[in-house]
Design an enzyme around this catalytic site. Sequence first.
Site, PDB file in Angstrom:
ATOM      1  N   LYS A  52       0.839  -1.209   0.000  1.00 55.32           N
ATOM      2  CA  LYS A  52       0.000   0.000   0.000  1.00 55.32           C
ATOM      3  C   LYS A  52       0.872   1.257   0.000  1.00 55.32           C
ATOM      4  O   LYS A  52       0.612   2.210  -0.741  1.00 55.32           O
ATOM      5  CB  LYS A  52      -0.929  -0.002   1.223  1.00 55.32           C
ATOM      6  CG  LYS A  52      -2.092  -0.974   1.104  1.00 55.32           C
ATOM      7  CD  LYS A  52      -2.807  -1.197   2.424  1.00 55.32           C
ATOM      8  CE  LYS A  52      -3.897  -2.253   2.277  1.00 55.32           C
ATOM      9  NZ  LYS A  52      -4.515  -2.645   3.543  1.00 55.32           N
ATOM     10  N   GLN A  96      -5.201  -1.427   9.616  1.00 62.12           N
ATOM     11  CA  GLN A  96      -5.024  -2.737   8.983  1.00 62.12           C
ATOM     12  C   GLN A  96      -5.628  -3.848   9.848  1.00 62.12           C
ATOM     13  O   GLN A  96      -5.316  -3.956  11.029  1.00 62.12           O
ATOM     14  CB  GLN A  96      -3.526  -2.998   8.747  1.00 62.12           C
ATOM     15  CG  GLN A  96      -3.214  -4.317   8.064  1.00 62.12           C
ATOM     16  CD  GLN A  96      -3.758  -4.399   6.650  1.00 62.12           C
ATOM     17  OE1 GLN A  96      -3.711  -3.452   5.893  1.00 62.12           O
ATOM     18  NE2 GLN A  96      -4.288  -5.555   6.296  1.00 62.12           N
ATOM     19  N   ASP A 119     -11.514   2.553   3.790  1.00 65.87           N
ATOM     20  CA  ASP A 119     -11.915   1.143   3.691  1.00 65.87           C
ATOM     21  C   ASP A 119     -13.407   0.994   3.407  1.00 65.87           C
ATOM     22  O   ASP A 119     -13.869  -0.067   2.998  1.00 65.87           O
ATOM     23  CB  ASP A 119     -11.578   0.409   4.997  1.00 65.87           C
ATOM     24  CG  ASP A 119     -10.324  -0.449   4.876  1.00 65.87           C
ATOM     25  OD1 ASP A 119      -9.961  -0.815   3.740  1.00 65.87           O
ATOM     26  OD2 ASP A 119      -9.712  -0.759   5.919  1.00 65.87           O
TER      27      ASP A 119
END
Length: 281
Positions: A52, A96, A119
Site C-alpha cells: 500500500k 489494517q 476502507d
Amino acid sequence: MILIDGKKEAALLREQLKKEVSDLKIKYNKVPGLTVILIGDLTPSQIYVRNKEKSANEVGLKSDVIKYPDSVEEKVILEKIDELNKDNSVSGILVQLPLPKHIDKQKIIEAIDPSKDVDGFHPMNVGNLSSGYESSVPCTPLGCYLLIKKIEPNLNGKKAVVVGRSNLNGKPMTQLLLKENCTVTITHSKTKDLKAECLEADIIIAAVGIPELVKGDWVKKDTIVIDVGINKTEKGIVGDVAFDEVSKNAKALTPVPGGVGPMTIACLLKNTIDCFKRSQA
C-alpha cells in the site's frame, strides 16, 4: 476466454490516479494523504501495508504508516484515530485488519471519521452505499466492479450471483451491482442448491473462502467470473473457483493471484483521492 489481467488494469488505474494527484497539487497546492495504522507483526499484514505504501508513493500521495506492538492498549489507538481525524493533511485513515483480540474492531472502525474512511467499513458509509448515496466503497468489491465493467460496460438486466455474504465483499458487491440495474442473488454456505443458482448467472463473484468451490459445470457459457478467494492449499495459492475447469466455459475469468488483489490496492488509492476531493468541495 478473456483472462482478466488485474495487474495490468491496476497499473492503468494507478497511471490515471497519478495524473489526478498531479492536477490536484496544481489546483490546491497540496496532495491527498493516506495514514495506515499497523498493529502487531503478522507477516501478511506487513506485506499488505508495504504494498500500500509503495503504491501510494508511486502515484504521488503523502503516505504514512504508524506501527504499534501487539500489546498496545485500545485507548492508544482510539486517541491516535481522533488525532488523525482532526489533521487536515490526512485525507484517508486505514487501520489494517485483523486486530489483536483485546481490541474491539467495531469500536475502531466507528472511531474513524466517515469522510476519511478509505476502507468503506464505517456504518455511515455502509448505509450510504446501500441507500445509493455518495460513499466510500470497500476496496475489494470496488476493484471487482471496475474489472466487470471493463468486460461488460452495460450491466442492465444482467443476472449476478454473489457467493459469500461478508461485510467486506459480498454485501457491498451486491449494492454496487444493484446500482447498475443487475438482478442480484446473494448466496452463501447455507444456500440449498448453489450450483443451480450459479448456472443462472451472467456474472459470478466468488468470495466465500472455500478452495475451488465453483466448478466448471456450475458456469454456463459466456459468464463473467470474478474470483476473490485466496486460499493456501497443498498445491499452493488457489481461489474459490476451479480455474482450469471454469476457464473452459466462462467468457472472462480472473486468475488467482494476479486478478482482484492488485485492483484492491489501486482502489484504496482511488478512495483516498476521492475523500480528498470531497473535503475540498
